[in-house]
Design a protein around this motif. Structure first.
Motif, PDB file in Angstrom:
ATOM      1  N   LYS A   1     -11.120 -28.556  12.888  1.00  0.00           N
ATOM      2  CA  LYS A   1     -10.923 -29.830  13.575  1.00  0.00           C
ATOM      3  C   LYS A   1      -9.661 -29.822  14.426  1.00  0.00           C
ATOM      4  N   VAL A   2      -8.586 -29.240  13.903  1.00  0.00           N
ATOM      5  CA  VAL A   2      -7.329 -29.260  14.654  1.00  0.00           C
ATOM      6  C   VAL A   2      -7.420 -28.430  15.924  1.00  0.00           C
ATOM      7  N   GLU A   3      -8.232 -27.376  15.911  1.00  0.00           N
ATOM      8  CA  GLU A   3      -8.364 -26.551  17.114  1.00  0.00           C
ATOM      9  C   GLU A   3      -9.192 -27.261  18.174  1.00  0.00           C
ATOM     10  N   VAL A   4     -10.219 -27.986  17.759  1.00  0.00           N
ATOM     11  CA  VAL A   4     -10.997 -28.788  18.706  1.00  0.00           C
ATOM     12  C   VAL A   4     -10.091 -29.820  19.371  1.00  0.00           C
ATOM     13  N   LEU A   5      -9.257 -30.462  18.582  1.00  0.00           N
ATOM     14  CA  LEU A   5      -8.370 -31.485  19.116  1.00  0.00           C
ATOM     15  C   LEU A   5      -7.269 -30.888  19.979  1.00  0.00           C
ATOM     16  N   ARG A   6      -6.831 -29.693  19.656  1.00  0.00           N
ATOM     17  CA  ARG A   6      -5.809 -29.031  20.478  1.00  0.00           C
ATOM     18  C   ARG A   6      -6.288 -28.922  21.932  1.00  0.00           C
ATOM     19  N   GLN A   7      -7.506 -28.440  22.108  1.00  0.00           N
ATOM     20  CA  GLN A   7      -8.034 -28.293  23.456  1.00  0.00           C
ATOM     21  C   GLN A   7      -8.231 -29.641  24.126  1.00  0.00           C
ATOM     22  N   ARG A   8      -8.754 -30.590  23.375  1.00  0.00           N
ATOM     23  CA  ARG A   8      -8.994 -31.922  23.943  1.00  0.00           C
ATOM     24  C   ARG A   8      -7.711 -32.552  24.445  1.00  0.00           C
ATOM     25  N   PHE A   9      -6.662 -32.510  23.642  1.00  0.00           N
ATOM     26  CA  PHE A   9      -5.435 -33.203  24.002  1.00  0.00           C
ATOM     27  C   PHE A   9      -4.671 -32.477  25.103  1.00  0.00           C
ATOM     28  N   ARG A  10      -4.820 -31.173  25.181  1.00  0.00           N
ATOM     29  CA  ARG A  10      -4.200 -30.450  26.295  1.00  0.00           C
ATOM     30  C   ARG A  10      -4.952 -30.703  27.596  1.00  0.00           C
ATOM     31  N   ASP A  11      -6.228 -31.002  27.496  1.00  0.00           N
ATOM     32  CA  ASP A  11      -6.981 -31.411  28.686  1.00  0.00           C
ATOM     33  C   ASP A  11      -6.545 -32.790  29.161  1.00  0.00           C
ATOM     34  N   ILE A  12      -6.110 -33.640  28.224  1.00  0.00           N
ATOM     35  CA  ILE A  12      -5.625 -34.980  28.579  1.00  0.00           C
ATOM     36  C   ILE A  12      -4.224 -34.899  29.158  1.00  0.00           C
ATOM     37  N   ASN A  13      -3.351 -34.137  28.502  1.00  0.00           N
ATOM     38  CA  ASN A  13      -1.956 -34.014  28.951  1.00  0.00           C
ATOM     39  C   ASN A  13      -1.512 -32.560  28.822  1.00  0.00           C
ATOM     40  N   PRO A  14      -1.536 -31.806  29.910  1.00  0.00           N
ATOM     41  CA  PRO A  14      -1.155 -30.384  29.864  1.00  0.00           C
ATOM     42  C   PRO A  14       0.279 -30.145  29.413  1.00  0.00           C
ATOM     43  N   ASP A  15       1.131 -31.168  29.489  1.00  0.00           N
ATOM     44  CA  ASP A  15       2.544 -31.004  29.131  1.00  0.00           C
ATOM     45  C   ASP A  15       2.831 -31.334  27.668  1.00  0.00           C
ATOM     46  N   ILE A  16       1.803 -31.638  26.910  1.00  0.00           N
ATOM     47  CA  ILE A  16       2.019 -32.037  25.522  1.00  0.00           C
ATOM     48  C   ILE A  16       2.593 -30.896  24.696  1.00  0.00           C
ATOM     49  N   ASN A  17       3.500 -31.237  23.803  1.00  0.00           N
ATOM     50  CA  ASN A  17       4.052 -30.276  22.844  1.00  0.00           C
ATOM     51  C   ASN A  17       3.310 -30.491  21.533  1.00  0.00           C
ATOM     52  N   LEU A  18       2.224 -29.764  21.364  1.00  0.00           N
ATOM     53  CA  LEU A  18       1.293 -30.009  20.262  1.00  0.00           C
ATOM     54  C   LEU A  18       1.240 -28.815  19.324  1.00  0.00           C
TER      55      LEU A  18
END
Length: 229
Positions: free
Chosen positions: A75-92
């Motif tokens: 689940k965390v890997e799916v969300l990693r890609q999703r949130f980087r697509d929303i904000n490429p500058d995120i520190n996740l």
């Protein structure tokens, strides 16, 4: 500008402040996944997500990372890609791990400004609560979101005053036998208690309730920051 509409409401100072804050969230299921979605879309940039589970078919009705295409994926890997697509500058930072008493020291809770609990296991949840309350972080916890249908009945309250929630009751019983949290903390909960229409070992859940729990958690963080401005 990605978060222009949020900035119009919150102001430049608060938008800058929330980019500086560090948040760790445990559990990215029906509650936690929607909480972090809201935080990311509001403009928070320093996030750590902790969950050891993979996507299953039974998650699809309510969990953000769950779809036919993501079955079997962490689940965390799916969300990693999703949130980087929303904000490429995120520190996740995404950790496919489970919080337990044995793993607790790995998460360095004392380094975060906000700790959000959206896990189910009573024992693990209790230890996280005890540990989080020993830090200077602001801590919020979700109680049970299953067997409920009305998001209008969702409330926020201090843990020891939560009524009608079996998970809160089980946690209080556990704390009386072990160690009570050293400080008070706010919970999202609902007193509504329905029954499954079809007998099953699992408790029925619907997205419009679990997501509402998660959004209330995210709102608590933003509203707390507004008070610090």
């Amino acid at each position: 500008m990605l978060f222009e509409r949020a900035e119009l409401l919150l102001g430049k100072d608060l938008m800058h402040l929330l980019t500086q804050k560090k948040i760790i969230l445990f559990g990215v299921g029906g509650v936690g996944s929607w909480c972090v979605e809201s935080l990311v879309r509001t403009g928070f940039q320093n996030l750590t997500l902790v969950d050891d589970d993979v996507v299953m078919e039974s998650n699809i009705n309510r969990q953000l990372p769950a779809s036919i295409k993501t079955l079997g994926q962490p689940k965390v890997e799916v969300l990693r890609q999703r949130f980087r697509d929303i904000n490429p500058d995120i520190n996740l930072l995404t950790l496919q791990k489970r919080y337990t008493e044995e793993t607790s020291s790995e998460f360095e809770l004392e380094t975060y400004d906000y700790i959000i609990d959206a896990i189910d296991s009573v024992k693990d949840k209790a230890h996280l609560i005890q540990s989080a309350c020993k830090t200077d972080a602001v801590f919020y916890s979700s109680m049970g979101a299953a067997l409920k249908m009305d998001p209008g009945k969702i409330k926020v309250g201090e843990f020891w005053k939560v009524q009608g929630d079996p998970l809160a009751r089980a946690l209080r019983q556990y704390f009386r036998k072990t160690q009570k949290p050293v400080k008070k903390f706010q919970c999202v909960f609902s007193e509504e208690r329905l029954q499954n229409q079809i007998p099953d070992k699992a408790n029925g859940t619907v997205m419009h309730v679990t997501a509402s729990f998660g959004l209330r958690l995210a709102g608590l963080v933003v509203n707390h920051l507004m008070g610090l401005k």
